[in-house]
Design a protein around this motif. Structure first.
Motif, PDB file in Angstrom:
ATOM      1  N   LEU A 166       4.093   5.421  -5.559  1.00 12.86           N
ATOM      2  CA  LEU A 166       4.185   5.326  -7.012  1.00 12.86           C
ATOM      3  C   LEU A 166       3.129   6.195  -7.683  1.00 12.86           C
ATOM      4  O   LEU A 166       3.419   6.895  -8.672  1.00 12.86           O
ATOM      5  CB  LEU A 166       4.022   3.868  -7.445  1.00 12.86           C
ATOM      6  CG  LEU A 166       3.992   3.592  -8.953  1.00 12.86           C
ATOM      7  CD1 LEU A 166       5.273   4.077  -9.615  1.00 12.86           C
ATOM      8  CD2 LEU A 166       3.787   2.105  -9.214  1.00 12.86           C
ATOM      9  N   PHE A 167       1.922   6.183  -7.148  1.00  6.79           N
ATOM     10  CA  PHE A 167       0.837   6.990  -7.715  1.00  6.79           C
ATOM     11  C   PHE A 167       1.160   8.481  -7.624  1.00  6.79           C
ATOM     12  O   PHE A 167       0.986   9.227  -8.602  1.00  6.79           O
ATOM     13  CB  PHE A 167      -0.465   6.687  -6.976  1.00  6.79           C
ATOM     14  CG  PHE A 167      -1.623   7.537  -7.407  1.00  6.79           C
ATOM     15  CD1 PHE A 167      -2.300   7.264  -8.587  1.00  6.79           C
ATOM     16  CD2 PHE A 167      -2.038   8.611  -6.633  1.00  6.79           C
ATOM     17  CE1 PHE A 167      -3.365   8.056  -8.991  1.00  6.79           C
ATOM     18  CE2 PHE A 167      -3.099   9.408  -7.025  1.00  6.79           C
ATOM     19  CZ  PHE A 167      -3.766   9.125  -8.209  1.00  6.79           C
ATOM     20  N   CYS A 168       1.644   8.917  -6.464  1.00 13.00           N
ATOM     21  CA  CYS A 168       1.960  10.338  -6.275  1.00 13.00           C
ATOM     22  C   CYS A 168       3.089  10.782  -7.199  1.00 13.00           C
ATOM     23  O   CYS A 168       3.038  11.872  -7.794  1.00 13.00           O
ATOM     24  CB  CYS A 168       2.338  10.597  -4.818  1.00 13.00           C
ATOM     25  SG  CYS A 168       0.978  10.378  -3.645  1.00 13.00           S
ATOM     26  N   ILE A 169       4.110   9.944  -7.326  1.00 11.35           N
ATOM     27  CA  ILE A 169       5.233  10.294  -8.197  1.00 11.35           C
ATOM     28  C   ILE A 169       4.801  10.295  -9.657  1.00 11.35           C
ATOM     29  O   ILE A 169       5.263  11.123 -10.456  1.00 11.35           O
ATOM     30  CB  ILE A 169       6.405   9.324  -7.964  1.00 11.35           C
ATOM     31  CG1 ILE A 169       6.971   9.538  -6.559  1.00 11.35           C
ATOM     32  CG2 ILE A 169       7.497   9.517  -9.009  1.00 11.35           C
ATOM     33  CD1 ILE A 169       8.045   8.554  -6.169  1.00 11.35           C
ATOM     34  N   ALA A 170       3.898   9.386 -10.016  1.00  9.44           N
ATOM     35  CA  ALA A 170       3.384   9.361 -11.389  1.00  9.44           C
ATOM     36  C   ALA A 170       2.633  10.648 -11.707  1.00  9.44           C
ATOM     37  O   ALA A 170       2.794  11.222 -12.798  1.00  9.44           O
ATOM     38  CB  ALA A 170       2.475   8.149 -11.583  1.00  9.44           C
TER      39      ALA A 170
ATOM     40  N   ALA B  29       0.836  -1.203   0.000  1.00 10.17           N
ATOM     41  CA  ALA B  29       0.000   0.000   0.000  1.00 10.17           C
ATOM     42  C   ALA B  29       0.869   1.251   0.000  1.00 10.17           C
ATOM     43  O   ALA B  29       0.619   2.200  -0.757  1.00 10.17           O
ATOM     44  CB  ALA B  29      -0.929  -0.010   1.212  1.00 10.17           C
ATOM     45  N   TYR B  30       1.897   1.246   0.831  1.00  6.04           N
ATOM     46  CA  TYR B  30       2.790   2.408   0.915  1.00  6.04           C
ATOM     47  C   TYR B  30       3.514   2.637  -0.410  1.00  6.04           C
ATOM     48  O   TYR B  30       3.563   3.767  -0.922  1.00  6.04           O
ATOM     49  CB  TYR B  30       3.802   2.196   2.039  1.00  6.04           C
ATOM     50  CG  TYR B  30       4.796   3.323   2.182  1.00  6.04           C
ATOM     51  CD1 TYR B  30       4.475   4.460   2.918  1.00  6.04           C
ATOM     52  CD2 TYR B  30       6.044   3.253   1.575  1.00  6.04           C
ATOM     53  CE1 TYR B  30       5.379   5.502   3.047  1.00  6.04           C
ATOM     54  CE2 TYR B  30       6.949   4.292   1.695  1.00  6.04           C
ATOM     55  CZ  TYR B  30       6.615   5.408   2.429  1.00  6.04           C
ATOM     56  OH  TYR B  30       7.510   6.437   2.542  1.00  6.04           O
ATOM     57  N   ALA B  31       4.069   1.562  -0.970  1.00  7.19           N
ATOM     58  CA  ALA B  31       4.790   1.685  -2.238  1.00  7.19           C
ATOM     59  C   ALA B  31       3.848   2.066  -3.375  1.00  7.19           C
ATOM     60  O   ALA B  31       4.220   2.830  -4.271  1.00  7.19           O
ATOM     61  CB  ALA B  31       5.511   0.377  -2.563  1.00  7.19           C
ATOM     62  N   GLY B  32       2.624   1.540  -3.337  1.00  6.83           N
ATOM     63  CA  GLY B  32       1.649   1.866  -4.374  1.00  6.83           C
ATOM     64  C   GLY B  32       1.228   3.324  -4.327  1.00  6.83           C
ATOM     65  O   GLY B  32       1.127   3.987  -5.370  1.00  6.83           O
TER      66      GLY B  32
ATOM     67  N   PHE C 247      12.357   4.445 -10.550  1.00  9.09           N
ATOM     68  CA  PHE C 247      12.772   3.801  -9.303  1.00  9.09           C
ATOM     69  C   PHE C 247      11.563   3.292  -8.527  1.00  9.09           C
ATOM     70  O   PHE C 247      11.597   2.196  -7.952  1.00  9.09           O
ATOM     71  CB  PHE C 247      13.566   4.784  -8.442  1.00  9.09           C
ATOM     72  CG  PHE C 247      13.941   4.242  -7.092  1.00  9.09           C
ATOM     73  CD1 PHE C 247      15.025   3.389  -6.946  1.00  9.09           C
ATOM     74  CD2 PHE C 247      13.199   4.575  -5.968  1.00  9.09           C
ATOM     75  CE1 PHE C 247      15.365   2.878  -5.700  1.00  9.09           C
ATOM     76  CE2 PHE C 247      13.529   4.070  -4.722  1.00  9.09           C
ATOM     77  CZ  PHE C 247      14.620   3.219  -4.583  1.00  9.09           C
ATOM     78  N   SER C 248      10.488   4.070  -8.506  1.00  4.04           N
ATOM     79  CA  SER C 248       9.289   3.682  -7.762  1.00  4.04           C
ATOM     80  C   SER C 248       8.638   2.441  -8.363  1.00  4.04           C
ATOM     81  O   SER C 248       8.117   1.591  -7.634  1.00  4.04           O
ATOM     82  CB  SER C 248       8.288   4.840  -7.729  1.00  4.04           C
ATOM     83  OG  SER C 248       8.820   5.944  -7.035  1.00  4.04           O
ATOM     84  N   VAL C 249       8.657   2.353  -9.692  1.00  3.11           N
ATOM     85  CA  VAL C 249       8.115   1.160 -10.348  1.00  3.11           C
ATOM     86  C   VAL C 249       8.919  -0.070  -9.939  1.00  3.11           C
ATOM     87  O   VAL C 249       8.359  -1.128  -9.608  1.00  3.11           O
ATOM     88  CB  VAL C 249       8.127   1.330 -11.882  1.00  3.11           C
ATOM     89  CG1 VAL C 249       7.780   0.013 -12.571  1.00  3.11           C
ATOM     90  CG2 VAL C 249       7.149   2.420 -12.302  1.00  3.11           C
ATOM     91  N   TRP C 250      10.241   0.066  -9.971  1.00 11.21           N
ATOM     92  CA  TRP C 250      11.105  -1.047  -9.562  1.00 11.21           C
ATOM     93  C   TRP C 250      10.901  -1.375  -8.086  1.00 11.21           C
ATOM     94  O   TRP C 250      10.811  -2.547  -7.704  1.00 11.21           O
ATOM     95  CB  TRP C 250      12.563  -0.673  -9.821  1.00 11.21           C
ATOM     96  CG  TRP C 250      13.543  -1.621  -9.208  1.00 11.21           C
ATOM     97  CD1 TRP C 250      13.875  -2.871  -9.645  1.00 11.21           C
ATOM     98  CD2 TRP C 250      14.317  -1.404  -8.019  1.00 11.21           C
ATOM     99  NE1 TRP C 250      14.810  -3.439  -8.808  1.00 11.21           N
ATOM    100  CE2 TRP C 250      15.095  -2.564  -7.803  1.00 11.21           C
ATOM    101  CE3 TRP C 250      14.425  -0.333  -7.129  1.00 11.21           C
ATOM    102  CZ2 TRP C 250      15.967  -2.677  -6.727  1.00 11.21           C
ATOM    103  CZ3 TRP C 250      15.293  -0.450  -6.057  1.00 11.21           C
ATOM    104  CH2 TRP C 250      16.051  -1.614  -5.871  1.00 11.21           C
ATOM    105  N   TYR C 251      10.823  -0.348  -7.258  1.00  9.33           N
ATOM    106  CA  TYR C 251      10.636  -0.507  -5.814  1.00  9.33           C
ATOM    107  C   TYR C 251       9.353  -1.282  -5.519  1.00  9.33           C
ATOM    108  O   TYR C 251       9.348  -2.236  -4.733  1.00  9.33           O
ATOM    109  CB  TYR C 251      10.588   0.890  -5.194  1.00  9.33           C
ATOM    110  CG  TYR C 251      10.526   0.948  -3.695  1.00  9.33           C
ATOM    111  CD1 TYR C 251      11.673   0.819  -2.920  1.00  9.33           C
ATOM    112  CD2 TYR C 251       9.317   1.181  -3.037  1.00  9.33           C
ATOM    113  CE1 TYR C 251      11.624   0.911  -1.543  1.00  9.33           C
ATOM    114  CE2 TYR C 251       9.258   1.264  -1.659  1.00  9.33           C
ATOM    115  CZ  TYR C 251      10.410   1.133  -0.921  1.00  9.33           C
ATOM    116  OH  TYR C 251      10.351   1.213   0.446  1.00  9.33           O
ATOM    117  N   PHE C 252       8.275  -0.890  -6.184  1.00  8.68           N
ATOM    118  CA  PHE C 252       6.995  -1.573  -5.987  1.00  8.68           C
ATOM    119  C   PHE C 252       7.059  -3.009  -6.495  1.00  8.68           C
ATOM    120  O   PHE C 252       6.521  -3.926  -5.864  1.00  8.68           O
ATOM    121  CB  PHE C 252       5.882  -0.806  -6.706  1.00  8.68           C
ATOM    122  CG  PHE C 252       4.532  -1.454  -6.597  1.00  8.68           C
ATOM    123  CD1 PHE C 252       3.738  -1.271  -5.477  1.00  8.68           C
ATOM    124  CD2 PHE C 252       4.054  -2.268  -7.619  1.00  8.68           C
ATOM    125  CE1 PHE C 252       2.495  -1.874  -5.367  1.00  8.68           C
ATOM    126  CE2 PHE C 252       2.813  -2.882  -7.525  1.00  8.68           C
ATOM    127  CZ  PHE C 252       2.035  -2.684  -6.395  1.00  8.68           C
TER     128      PHE C 252
END
Length: 201
Positions: free
Chosen positions: A91-95, A85-88, A158-163
């Motif tokens: 990712l949404f905010c950075i997108a 949930a946190y990573a998602g 990075f966020s995509v990879w992180y998630f």
């Protein structure tokens, strides 16, 4: 099939899925602890609002990171839910930020360029490269928009990879849970994460 399940690796190919997730979780926990310590130290730059916001977000990171270790140790995929949930959400905010930055390249009166203008207007001193001719403020805003867009693109990748690392670990643990249900308990030590080292030997 179960042997292949246990030997899955993360995207880098060096670590196993669970090890990769644990490394990221450890870095996340260390960062959260550092942030909590920083807001506890008296600092004029920290307002009560920033202290509370940073403290709460760091606490969430800390809890989610610790649960990753518990999820892997206990082989319970549900414990990975907080980090997903946190990573998602991140990712949404950075997108969204990345999309706004890209849009700002074509519309210099959109959110990001206007935000940059606001920062420049409220900054006491701006250090720029000296040239023979003064820099056009609007050109400077555009250059900063390009820079922000590049940083946002890197952050998004990075966020995509992180998630994906945590999501793959979640799917891996779900597979283990299905195997536990499919095989007798007395034989499961051959395929479990903790018993895999003995099985390899």
């Amino acid at each position: 099939t179960h042997h292949n399940t246990m030997t899955k690796h993360c995207c880098c190919g060096v670590f196993s899925i669970t090890t990769g997730a644990q490394i990221l979780a450890a870095l996340m926990v260390l960062g959260a602890v550092g942030s909590i310590v920083s807001v506890c130290v008296p600092n004029a730059k920290h307002t009560p609002a920033t202290r509370i916001g940073t403290g709460l977000s760091s606490a969430v990171e800390l809890i989610a990171g610790v649960l990753v270790f518990l999820a892997i140790r206990k082989e319970r995929a549900v414990l990975m839910t907080p980090i997903l949930a946190y990573a998602g959400i991140s990712l949404f905010c950075i997108a969204i930020a990345f999309i706004l930055c890209v849009y700002g390249l074509f519309d210099q009166h959109s959110v990001v360029p206007n935000w940059i203008r606001f920062l420049l207007e409220h900054k006491d001193e701006i250090t720029v490269a000296t040239t023979e001719e003064p820099i056009n403020p609007e050109q400077y805003v555009f250059v900063l928009t390009v820079v922000f867009t590049l940083f946002a693109a890197i952050a998004f990748a990075f966020s995509v990879w992180y998630f994906s690392v945590f999501h793959n670990c979640f799917k891996h643990l779900k597979e283990l849970e299905r195997c536990i249900l499919a095989f007798p308990t007395n034989n499961w030590n051959r395929f479990s994460t903790r018993g895999y080292g003995l099985y390899q030997a």
